[in-house]
Design a protein around this motif. Structure first.
Motif, PDB file in Angstrom:
ATOM      1  N   VAL A 107     111.603 -48.571  63.927  1.00 24.56           N
ATOM      2  CA  VAL A 107     110.722 -47.470  64.330  1.00 24.56           C
ATOM      3  C   VAL A 107     110.505 -46.506  63.170  1.00 24.56           C
ATOM      4  N   LEU A 108     111.563 -46.179  62.451  1.00 26.72           N
ATOM      5  CA  LEU A 108     111.420 -45.287  61.298  1.00 26.72           C
ATOM      6  C   LEU A 108     110.575 -45.919  60.193  1.00 26.72           C
ATOM      7  N   THR A 109     110.693 -47.224  60.018  1.00 28.59           N
ATOM      8  CA  THR A 109     109.874 -47.914  59.030  1.00 28.59           C
ATOM      9  C   THR A 109     108.398 -47.852  59.407  1.00 28.59           C
ATOM     10  N   CYS A 110     108.098 -48.101  60.676  1.00 29.73           N
ATOM     11  CA  CYS A 110     106.702 -48.011  61.130  1.00 29.73           C
ATOM     12  C   CYS A 110     106.169 -46.594  60.965  1.00 29.73           C
ATOM     13  N   ALA A 111     106.981 -45.604  61.289  1.00 32.91           N
ATOM     14  CA  ALA A 111     106.557 -44.209  61.125  1.00 32.91           C
ATOM     15  C   ALA A 111     106.312 -43.887  59.651  1.00 32.91           C
ATOM     16  N   ALA A 112     107.159 -44.406  58.768  1.00 34.92           N
ATOM     17  CA  ALA A 112     106.973 -44.162  57.334  1.00 34.92           C
ATOM     18  C   ALA A 112     105.682 -44.790  56.826  1.00 34.92           C
ATOM     19  N   VAL A 113     105.359 -45.978  57.311  1.00 32.77           N
ATOM     20  CA  VAL A 113     104.114 -46.631  56.890  1.00 32.77           C
ATOM     21  C   VAL A 113     102.908 -45.848  57.408  1.00 32.77           C
ATOM     22  N   VAL A 114     102.981 -45.375  58.637  1.00 33.88           N
ATOM     23  CA  VAL A 114     101.874 -44.580  59.197  1.00 33.88           C
ATOM     24  C   VAL A 114     101.704 -43.280  58.416  1.00 33.88           C
ATOM     25  N   LEU A 115     102.811 -42.604  58.111  1.00 34.81           N
ATOM     26  CA  LEU A 115     102.724 -41.356  57.354  1.00 34.81           C
ATOM     27  C   LEU A 115     102.222 -41.591  55.923  1.00 34.81           C
ATOM     28  N   THR A 116     102.652 -42.690  55.319  1.00 35.04           N
ATOM     29  CA  THR A 116     102.172 -43.019  53.974  1.00 35.04           C
ATOM     30  C   THR A 116     100.669 -43.295  53.991  1.00 35.04           C
ATOM     31  N   THR A 117     100.211 -43.994  55.016  1.00 32.26           N
ATOM     32  CA  THR A 117      98.772 -44.260  55.157  1.00 32.26           C
ATOM     33  C   THR A 117      98.007 -42.960  55.358  1.00 32.26           C
ATOM     34  N   ALA A 118      98.515 -42.068  56.200  1.00 34.17           N
ATOM     35  CA  ALA A 118      97.848 -40.782  56.432  1.00 34.17           C
ATOM     36  C   ALA A 118      97.804 -39.953  55.152  1.00 34.17           C
ATOM     37  N   TYR A 119      98.884 -39.950  54.399  1.00 33.11           N
ATOM     38  CA  TYR A 119      98.919 -39.234  53.129  1.00 33.11           C
ATOM     39  C   TYR A 119      97.889 -39.807  52.161  1.00 33.11           C
ATOM     40  N   THR A 120      97.805 -41.135  52.112  1.00 34.18           N
ATOM     41  CA  THR A 120      96.855 -41.789  51.210  1.00 34.18           C
ATOM     42  C   THR A 120      95.418 -41.442  51.584  1.00 34.18           C
ATOM     43  N   VAL A 121      95.112 -41.423  52.874  1.00 35.37           N
ATOM     44  CA  VAL A 121      93.755 -41.098  53.325  1.00 35.37           C
ATOM     45  C   VAL A 121      93.434 -39.641  53.028  1.00 35.37           C
ATOM     46  N   ALA A 122      94.389 -38.746  53.258  1.00 38.12           N
ATOM     47  CA  ALA A 122      94.121 -37.316  53.111  1.00 38.12           C
ATOM     48  C   ALA A 122      94.146 -36.840  51.657  1.00 38.12           C
ATOM     49  N   LEU A 123      95.111 -37.290  50.883  1.00 34.46           N
ATOM     50  CA  LEU A 123      95.318 -36.725  49.556  1.00 34.46           C
ATOM     51  C   LEU A 123      95.189 -37.717  48.407  1.00 34.46           C
TER      52      LEU A 123
END
Length: 69
Positions: free
Chosen positions: A10-26
């Motif tokens: 679950v933490l790995t999936c959350a990290a991938v989602v957050l990394t994707t969101a960071y990449t899209v935003a910044l």
């Protein structure tokens, strides 16, 4: 899977989602993606070792042969 393995997944999936969101935003960050890949590989390794059949105790050989002193 044990509770620890599920938590790590679950933490790995959350990290991938957050990394994707960071990449899209910044914009892309190579270190974040590298960390996500390392975390994914560690999670896969943990899941594989968690599902492995544990080795049983060794039994002495049976049948004819020299006796152990």
């Amino acid at each position: 899977m044990s509770g620890g393995t599920k938590t790590m997944a679950v933490l790995t999936c959350a990290a991938v989602v957050l990394t994707t969101a960071y990449t899209v935003a910044l914009g892309s960050s190579g270190w974040l993606w590298f960390g996500s890949v390392v975390l994914c590989v560690a999670t896969i390794g943990l899941a594989a070792s968690d599902n492995a059949t544990p080795a049983g105790p060794r039994r002495p050989p049976t049948g004819p042969g020299p006796a152990n002193p």
